[in-house]
Design a protein around this motif. Structure first.
Motif, mmCIF file in Angstrom:
data_model
loop_
_atom_site.group_PDB
_atom_site.id
_atom_site.type_symbol
_atom_site.label_atom_id
_atom_site.label_comp_id
_atom_site.label_asym_id
_atom_site.label_seq_id
_atom_site.Cartn_x
_atom_site.Cartn_y
_atom_site.Cartn_z
ATOM 1 N N HIS A 86 10.414 -44.383 -85.580
ATOM 2 C CA HIS A 86 9.082 -43.765 -85.602
ATOM 3 C C HIS A 86 8.606 -43.459 -87.025
ATOM 4 O O HIS A 86 7.432 -43.635 -87.345
ATOM 5 N N ALA A 88 9.108 -45.079 -89.684
ATOM 6 C CA ALA A 88 8.661 -46.262 -90.427
ATOM 7 C C ALA A 88 7.361 -46.819 -89.867
ATOM 8 O O ALA A 88 6.679 -47.603 -90.531
ATOM 9 N N GLN A 89 7.030 -46.427 -88.637
ATOM 10 C CA GLN A 89 5.817 -46.981 -88.011
ATOM 11 C C GLN A 89 4.553 -46.475 -88.698
ATOM 12 O O GLN A 89 4.492 -45.313 -89.095
ATOM 13 N N PHE A 134 7.786 -51.068 -88.560
ATOM 14 C CA PHE A 134 7.051 -50.934 -89.825
ATOM 15 C C PHE A 134 5.913 -51.948 -89.895
ATOM 16 O O PHE A 134 4.809 -51.630 -90.338
#
Lengths: 197, 245
Positions: A86, A88-89, A134
């Motif tokens: 989460h 890196a999103q 990502f």
């Protein structure tokens, strides 16, 4: 096309990339092969912008979003697997972390565990999903995978391959792997760094 | 159980010596403590000393952390401040207190001494902690374009928490020792240090033992409180993240 021309990189005076040149397609799946020490990881690191080259040039990246799945998992040990992905999103990412976990063959309960509570293969997939997360909805992202199949059994490796194949058409995936069985199922273009030096 | 054993040993030693002037028994100390806590002046001394010493410790924690962060980031600051911090670390607390008696009012002496003694220790711990942050994770954060806030919260804070907790634990103990020593020399009104000094002057051994016990208890109390606050902060950070999901 992504053109790598006369790339040079040395560590402590020892050249790793010595006037290395290569042209990569804009999209698709590319596999870099070669003996250890040929500079495969170094090339990925330079492409990711984590290290400067000593000389030479790379053109054609044009500000594309690059996700790097490192050879080591590099997960934050004090947060859960889900949180690792989460973080890196991008904000407002459409893809739910739980959907990503399911696609990689992981249970929702695995997402609630910290890396130390997961097996090596599970951590490897979480690191891979972080890279996928990502890129999010980026249509023309670049996914750099350094030994993504380490520690994975055949079924898990196939799930990872399936996810790579499902990436948007304009995505370029560059992978380095010593495990050729899963790579063969990807119908990747192979570039041997032994021949290109 | 171990504490009880030590109390029994202390009682036996006091009985063997047989002179309260040389060694006060635990029972005598306890009786005197009950008398002391009934007096408002006891609480005035406790609150004043707590306020002064903990102000010094908290300032040292804040400034030591800030210095460690800046010195890790800028090498010229490291080169500039490191010798000064090492000199402070090596200088006896009594030298600073006597110097400070000339510079500042006696009521601020406890805070000053606690600050000076705790500062280099906090700095050294946090500086070491920052240097030990996993380089692979820092590179990962760079690759995944973590913002400064994200890096601070998910990488630096959890990595530095053990170093900060160790600095708090040791710093509070050192702060109390230095702060009380400064009060004994500076004799500010309403202070534990002055009460200790009076006990020495009037050979009030039960008072000396009582105030020493009070100092130990206060130091332990603040150490436990700091540990509890740090634990609560860590769990709160994790809970907030959980709630965001």
């Amino acid at each position: 096309m992504i053109r790598i021309e006369n790339l040079q990189k040395s560590y402590d005076g020892k050249p790793v990339l010595d006037h290395f040149s290569l042209t990569l397609p804009d999209s698709g799946i590319v596999c870099l092969t070669g003996a250890s020490g040929r500079g495969k990881t170094t090339l990925l690191r330079i492409l990711a912008g984590l290290e400067p080259a000593d000389g030479g040039s790379i053109t054609g990246l044009g500000g594309r979003k690059i996700a790097f799945v490192f050879q080591e998992d590099r997960l934050l040990p004090w947060i859960t697997a889900e949180q690792n992905i989460h973080l890196a999103q991008p904000h407002g990412a459409k893809c739910e972390v739980r959907d990503l976990l399911a696609q990689a063959g992981l249970e929702p309960a695995d997402g609630q565990k910290r890396p130390e509570q997961l097996s090596g293969g599970q951590c490897r997939r979480i690191a891979f999903l972080r890279g996928i997360g990502f890129l999010g909805d980026t249509p023309d992202g670049i996914l750099l995978l350094d030994e993504p199949f380490n520690g994975l059994d055949a079924a898990a490796a196939q799930r990872v391959c399936q996810m790579i194949r499902s990436l948007p058409n304009r995505t370029l995936t560059i992978l380095v792997s010593h495990q050729l069985t899963p790579v063969q199922s990807l119908e990747a273009k192979f570039f041997s760094m032994d021949d290109l030096r | 159980m171990v504490a009880l054993l030590w109390l029994l040993l202390w009682q036996a030693a006091a009985m063997a010596v047989g002179q309260e002037l040389l060694l006060v028994s635990p029972m005598t100390m306890l009786r005197r403590l009950v008398q002391l806590v009934r007096q408002p002046v006891f609480w005035q001394a406790v609150f004043s000393s707590c306020g002064r010493i903990m102000t010094g410790v908290l300032l040292a924690l804040a400034i030591g952390t800030l210095l460690a962060a800046l010195m890790s980031r800028f090498s010229f600051l490291y080169a500039f401040f490191r010798p000064a911090l090492q000199v402070i670390k090596a200088t006896p607390v009594a030298s600073f207190i006597i110097l400070a008696l000339v510079w500042i009012k006696s009521y601020a002496l406890g805070a000053f001494a606690a600050f000076l003694m705790v500062l280099p220790m906090v700095w050294a711990n946090l500086y070491e902690g920052i240097a030990a942050v996993d380089k692979n994770l820092l590179e990962m954060a760079k690759a995944y374009r973590f913002s400064f806030g994200k890096k601070l919260r998910y990488l630096y804070l959890p990595s530095l928490m053990p170093y900060f907790a160790a600095a708090c634990g040791t710093g509070i103990g050192i702060g109390w020792k230095a702060g009380i020593a400064a009060e004994v020399l500076g004799l500010p009104k309403n202070s534990i240090g002055k009460a200790l000094y009076n006990a020495k002057i009037y050979l009030e051994m039960p008072d000396l033992f009582c105030w020493t016990a009070v100092i130990i208890l206060l130091s332990l109390l603040f150490e436990k409180l700091a540990a509890w606050i740090l634990r609560a902060l860590t769990s709160r950070l994790a809970a907030e993240k959980e709630a965001q999901r």
